[in-house]
Design a protein around this motif. Structure first.
Motif, PDB file in Angstrom:
ATOM      1  N   ARG A 386       0.834  -1.203   0.000  1.00  0.00           N
ATOM      2  CA  ARG A 386       0.000   0.000   0.000  1.00  0.00           C
ATOM      3  C   ARG A 386       0.871   1.257   0.000  1.00  0.00           C
ATOM      4  O   ARG A 386       0.499   2.291   0.557  1.00  0.00           O
ATOM      5  N   SER A 387       2.014   1.170  -0.646  1.00  0.00           N
ATOM      6  CA  SER A 387       2.926   2.310  -0.785  1.00  0.00           C
ATOM      7  C   SER A 387       3.125   2.582  -2.264  1.00  0.00           C
ATOM      8  O   SER A 387       3.730   1.787  -2.987  1.00  0.00           O
ATOM      9  N   GLY A 388       2.614   3.706  -2.722  1.00  0.00           N
ATOM     10  CA  GLY A 388       2.764   4.052  -4.127  1.00  0.00           C
ATOM     11  C   GLY A 388       4.198   4.252  -4.541  1.00  0.00           C
ATOM     12  O   GLY A 388       4.618   3.825  -5.622  1.00  0.00           O
ATOM     13  N   TRP A 389       5.002   4.885  -3.672  1.00  0.00           N
ATOM     14  CA  TRP A 389       6.386   5.152  -4.032  1.00  0.00           C
ATOM     15  C   TRP A 389       7.210   3.880  -4.117  1.00  0.00           C
ATOM     16  O   TRP A 389       7.994   3.696  -5.048  1.00  0.00           O
ATOM     17  N   VAL A 390       7.048   2.980  -3.151  1.00  0.00           N
ATOM     18  CA  VAL A 390       7.784   1.713  -3.197  1.00  0.00           C
ATOM     19  C   VAL A 390       7.424   0.946  -4.466  1.00  0.00           C
ATOM     20  O   VAL A 390       8.285   0.405  -5.170  1.00  0.00           O
ATOM     21  N   SER A 391       6.145   0.919  -4.787  1.00  0.00           N
ATOM     22  CA  SER A 391       5.675   0.155  -5.938  1.00  0.00           C
ATOM     23  C   SER A 391       6.191   0.747  -7.242  1.00  0.00           C
ATOM     24  O   SER A 391       6.712   0.024  -8.110  1.00  0.00           O
ATOM     25  N   LEU A 392       6.057   2.058  -7.405  1.00  0.00           N
ATOM     26  CA  LEU A 392       6.526   2.702  -8.631  1.00  0.00           C
ATOM     27  C   LEU A 392       8.030   2.592  -8.781  1.00  0.00           C
ATOM     28  O   LEU A 392       8.544   2.271  -9.859  1.00  0.00           O
ATOM     29  N   PHE A 393       8.745   2.854  -7.693  1.00  0.00           N
ATOM     30  CA  PHE A 393      10.204   2.828  -7.777  1.00  0.00           C
ATOM     31  C   PHE A 393      10.707   1.436  -8.112  1.00  0.00           C
ATOM     32  O   PHE A 393      11.554   1.262  -8.997  1.00  0.00           O
ATOM     33  N   THR A 394      10.196   0.420  -7.435  1.00  0.00           N
ATOM     34  CA  THR A 394      10.672  -0.940  -7.661  1.00  0.00           C
ATOM     35  C   THR A 394      10.342  -1.404  -9.071  1.00  0.00           C
ATOM     36  O   THR A 394      11.175  -2.020  -9.750  1.00  0.00           O
ATOM     37  N   ALA A 395       9.128  -1.107  -9.538  1.00  0.00           N
ATOM     38  CA  ALA A 395       8.751  -1.505 -10.896  1.00  0.00           C
ATOM     39  C   ALA A 395       9.639  -0.843 -11.930  1.00  0.00           C
ATOM     40  O   ALA A 395      10.057  -1.475 -12.916  1.00  0.00           O
ATOM     41  N   ALA A 396       9.968   0.428 -11.719  1.00  0.00           N
ATOM     42  CA  ALA A 396      10.781   1.153 -12.693  1.00  0.00           C
ATOM     43  C   ALA A 396      12.238   0.724 -12.664  1.00  0.00           C
ATOM     44  O   ALA A 396      12.895   0.648 -13.710  1.00  0.00           O
ATOM     45  N   VAL A 397      12.767   0.422 -11.476  1.00  0.00           N
ATOM     46  CA  VAL A 397      14.190   0.117 -11.380  1.00  0.00           C
ATOM     47  C   VAL A 397      14.516  -1.266 -11.934  1.00  0.00           C
ATOM     48  O   VAL A 397      15.663  -1.535 -12.310  1.00  0.00           O
ATOM     49  N   LEU A 398      13.524  -2.149 -12.010  1.00  0.00           N
ATOM     50  CA  LEU A 398      13.779  -3.477 -12.560  1.00  0.00           C
ATOM     51  C   LEU A 398      14.020  -3.445 -14.062  1.00  0.00           C
ATOM     52  O   LEU A 398      14.679  -4.325 -14.617  1.00  0.00           O
ATOM     53  N   VAL A 399      13.468  -2.439 -14.725  1.00  0.00           N
ATOM     54  CA  VAL A 399      13.589  -2.317 -16.181  1.00  0.00           C
ATOM     55  C   VAL A 399      14.193  -0.950 -16.482  1.00  0.00           C
ATOM     56  O   VAL A 399      13.534   0.069 -16.312  1.00  0.00           O
ATOM     57  N   SER A 400      15.439  -0.918 -16.894  1.00  0.00           N
ATOM     58  CA  SER A 400      16.134   0.348 -17.129  1.00  0.00           C
ATOM     59  C   SER A 400      15.660   0.967 -18.441  1.00  0.00           C
ATOM     60  O   SER A 400      16.265   0.797 -19.496  1.00  0.00           O
ATOM     61  N   SER A 401      14.539   1.676 -18.355  1.00  0.00           N
ATOM     62  CA  SER A 401      13.969   2.307 -19.537  1.00  0.00           C
ATOM     63  C   SER A 401      13.140   3.501 -19.094  1.00  0.00           C
ATOM     64  O   SER A 401      12.180   3.330 -18.336  1.00  0.00           O
ATOM     65  N   PRO A 402      13.486   4.727 -19.545  1.00  0.00           N
ATOM     66  CA  PRO A 402      12.693   5.895 -19.138  1.00  0.00           C
ATOM     67  C   PRO A 402      11.223   5.787 -19.515  1.00  0.00           C
ATOM     68  O   PRO A 402      10.353   6.293 -18.804  1.00  0.00           O
ATOM     69  N   ALA A 403      10.929   5.114 -20.632  1.00  0.00           N
ATOM     70  CA  ALA A 403       9.535   4.995 -21.056  1.00  0.00           C
ATOM     71  C   ALA A 403       8.702   4.192 -20.062  1.00  0.00           C
ATOM     72  O   ALA A 403       7.482   4.398 -19.959  1.00  0.00           O
ATOM     73  N   ILE A 404       9.324   3.269 -19.337  1.00  0.00           N
ATOM     74  CA  ILE A 404       8.600   2.456 -18.360  1.00  0.00           C
ATOM     75  C   ILE A 404       8.016   3.318 -17.258  1.00  0.00           C
ATOM     76  O   ILE A 404       6.913   3.050 -16.756  1.00  0.00           O
ATOM     77  N   ILE A 405       8.730   4.375 -16.869  1.00  0.00           N
ATOM     78  CA  ILE A 405       8.262   5.211 -15.759  1.00  0.00           C
ATOM     79  C   ILE A 405       6.913   5.829 -16.090  1.00  0.00           C
ATOM     80  O   ILE A 405       5.980   5.828 -15.276  1.00  0.00           O
ATOM     81  N   ALA A 406       6.783   6.376 -17.306  1.00  0.00           N
ATOM     82  CA  ALA A 406       5.507   6.975 -17.698  1.00  0.00           C
ATOM     83  C   ALA A 406       4.400   5.929 -17.737  1.00  0.00           C
ATOM     84  O   ALA A 406       3.280   6.172 -17.264  1.00  0.00           O
ATOM     85  N   LEU A 407       4.698   4.760 -18.280  1.00  0.00           N
ATOM     86  CA  LEU A 407       3.692   3.696 -18.330  1.00  0.00           C
ATOM     87  C   LEU A 407       3.245   3.289 -16.933  1.00  0.00           C
ATOM     88  O   LEU A 407       2.058   3.070 -16.682  1.00  0.00           O
ATOM     89  N   MET A 408       4.201   3.154 -16.016  1.00  0.00           N
ATOM     90  CA  MET A 408       3.857   2.720 -14.670  1.00  0.00           C
ATOM     91  C   MET A 408       3.059   3.789 -13.929  1.00  0.00           C
ATOM     92  O   MET A 408       2.173   3.461 -13.122  1.00  0.00           O
ATOM     93  N   CYS A 409       3.350   5.060 -14.176  1.00  0.00           N
ATOM     94  CA  CYS A 409       2.548   6.116 -13.549  1.00  0.00           C
ATOM     95  C   CYS A 409       1.103   6.037 -14.009  1.00  0.00           C
ATOM     96  O   CYS A 409       0.165   6.202 -13.215  1.00  0.00           O
ATOM     97  N   ILE A 410       0.901   5.767 -15.299  1.00  0.00           N
ATOM     98  CA  ILE A 410      -0.459   5.628 -15.814  1.00  0.00           C
ATOM     99  C   ILE A 410      -1.132   4.390 -15.231  1.00  0.00           C
ATOM    100  O   ILE A 410      -2.276   4.434 -14.764  1.00  0.00           O
ATOM    101  N   ALA A 411      -0.408   3.261 -15.239  1.00  0.00           N
ATOM    102  CA  ALA A 411      -0.996   2.003 -14.770  1.00  0.00           C
ATOM    103  C   ALA A 411      -1.268   2.020 -13.276  1.00  0.00           C
ATOM    104  O   ALA A 411      -2.159   1.299 -12.792  1.00  0.00           O
TER     105      ALA A 411
END
Length: 435
Positions: A386-411
């Motif tokens: 139930r932590s948005g920051w932990v979830s977003l950060f971990t999802a983004a750091v697993l895949v080194s791609s700037p485009a992933i960050i925008a997708l994960m923010c939307i999702a």
């Protein structure tokens, strides 16, 4: 004659707190750096001990006995004996190796007394080596916070006690993830809606924790060179198909994890009816052993190295195989967190999310594996932490791609609507679910 006040005029906002001066912040530099380095070294020491013990238990010992290290018999025996060993520590150690981990968040909410910390550290090391599906984050944060709080009060008694807890929490999070960004995000989330510990802006209050996190992260990087990057192909130009896939996989992952969240208080209550750690932990270990036989060796341990293994070949398994890994690992996380093993829920949840994302890719090949893994991890972590920051950060750091960050923010937005206001995978002291 006084002018009447317009009733529609809104009250003036409270004045912004004055910024802290450099003279206020500079004394934090040395303590923050020292705390960061020490917390990182303690985390690395605990991890090193657990890894060496894991080699003995799962490689050297079965080889010496002529038994397959990951045979069904050995998995059941080792998980059950791990429950016996950890149960004995919790039963006999001073302070019973800390509070029930099912009632704890990420750790460090309240500093534990020094006499509790050795038992907690030993229980965590045995758990990490023995194979239960929990990570090191909760116990090592609790150990570091308790130790730094005690030392800080001894060495600098005039400093506020909350300072040492904040520095130690941030330093350990930075050491765990190998970057201070995670700590800055988490500390800012923890401070939201609370009175700030010191005068000044939010950034003034983040100065010390961010410095401690940077020192912890750099120490971990220099000593151990950790990497969360799974080496997946970067997502160069996402399209609407990727947006849709990210939303669907994140929401489905959140729904899957919420099944375990809803079951958590009931499974926890079932183990608590046994009333003794020497019954709860061995039984929990036995169930985990049976789950390990069902899911295989990839469903054992905290899950970080195992995530890298399944991500190496996204097309190497069927959809059913990935689904089995995700479901068994989620069940193992539920049992390990309910029966009393000392450990955190983030790392095994990452494995669940990654396996679920690869299941989506195997089921629908049009789902990019990078998008599937990141979105699966995002959805599962949102439900579990139930932590948005932990979830977003971990999802983004697993895949080194700037485009992933925008997708994960939307999702994250529709997935958050599914989990917000619902029970968390954390219990109150009376065993009821938190919301």
């Amino acid at each position: 004659m006084s002018t009447p006040v317009d009733a529609a005029t809104p009250p003036a906002p409270p004045p912004a707190p004055p910024p802290a001066s450099a003279r206020t912040l500079l004394p934090l530099v040395v303590p923050a750096i020292v705390v960061g380095v020490v917390c990182s070294l303690l985390f690395l020491a605990l991890s090193w001990i657990a890894e060496r013990l894991q080699d003995v238990l799962w490689e050297h010992l079965p080889d010496a006995l002529g038994i397959g290290g990951y045979s069904a018999l050995w998995i059941i025996v080792m998980l059950t004996l791990t429950g016996v060993a950890v149960g004995l520590i919790i039963w006999k150690a001073p302070g019973h190796a800390g509070p029930d981990p099912a009632t704890m968040g990420l750790g460090g909410e309240e500093p534990l007394p020094p006499y509790v910390l050795p038992g907690l550290a030993v229980a965590a090391a045995l758990m990490l080596a023995g194979g239960p599906s929990l990570g090191p984050e909760n116990p090592i944060i609790a150990v570091n916070v308790g130790l730094m709080f005690w030392l800080g009060r001894k060495l600098l008694p005039k400093a506020p006690g909350a300072l040492w807890a904040n520095l130690a929490s941030a330093a350990t999070i930075g050491a765990l993830f190998g970057t201070p960004i995670a700590a800055a995000l988490l500390v800012s989330e923890m401070l939201a809606g609370r009175p700030l510990p010191m005068k000044g802006s939010l950034w003034d209050n983040l100065f010390g924790p961010l410095l401690a996190a940077a020192a912890g992260a750099m120490t971990t990087t220099l000593v151990a060179s950790p990497s969360f990057d799974l080496g997946l192909p970067p997502l160069a130009e996402p399209d609407w198909k990727d947006v849709l896939a990210a939303i669907v996989v994140a929401c489905a992952g959140a729904v899957l994890a919420m099944a375990a969240v809803y079951a958590f208080p009931y499974v926890h209550a079932a183990f608590r009816r046994l009333r003794h750690p020497m019954l709860m932990l061995p039984l929990g270990g036995l169930v985990l052993g049976l789950l390990g036989v069902l899911g295989g060796e990839l469903t054992l341990f905290k899950g970080l190295e195992e995530v890298k293994e399944i991500a190496e070949d996204p097309d190497g398994r069927s959809a059913g195989s990935f689904a089995l890994l995700a479901v068994v690992k989620l069940a193992a996380l539920l049992i390990a967190a309910s029966c009393g093993f000392r450990g955190g829920r983030i790392f095994p949840a990452v494995f669940v999310g990654a396996a679920f994302g690869l299941f989506a890719h195997a089921l629908v090949p049009g789902v990019n594996p990078s998008v599937g893994i990141a979105a699966g991890v995002l959805g599962v972590l949102l439900a579990v932490t139930r932590s948005g920051w932990v979830s977003l950060f971990t999802a983004a750091v697993l895949v080194s791609s700037p485009a992933i960050i925008a997708l994960m923010c939307i999702a994250s937005l529709p997935a958050w609507l599914l989990v917000t206001g619902r029970p968390q995978m954390q219990l109150s002291q009376d065993g009821s679910a938190l919301r």
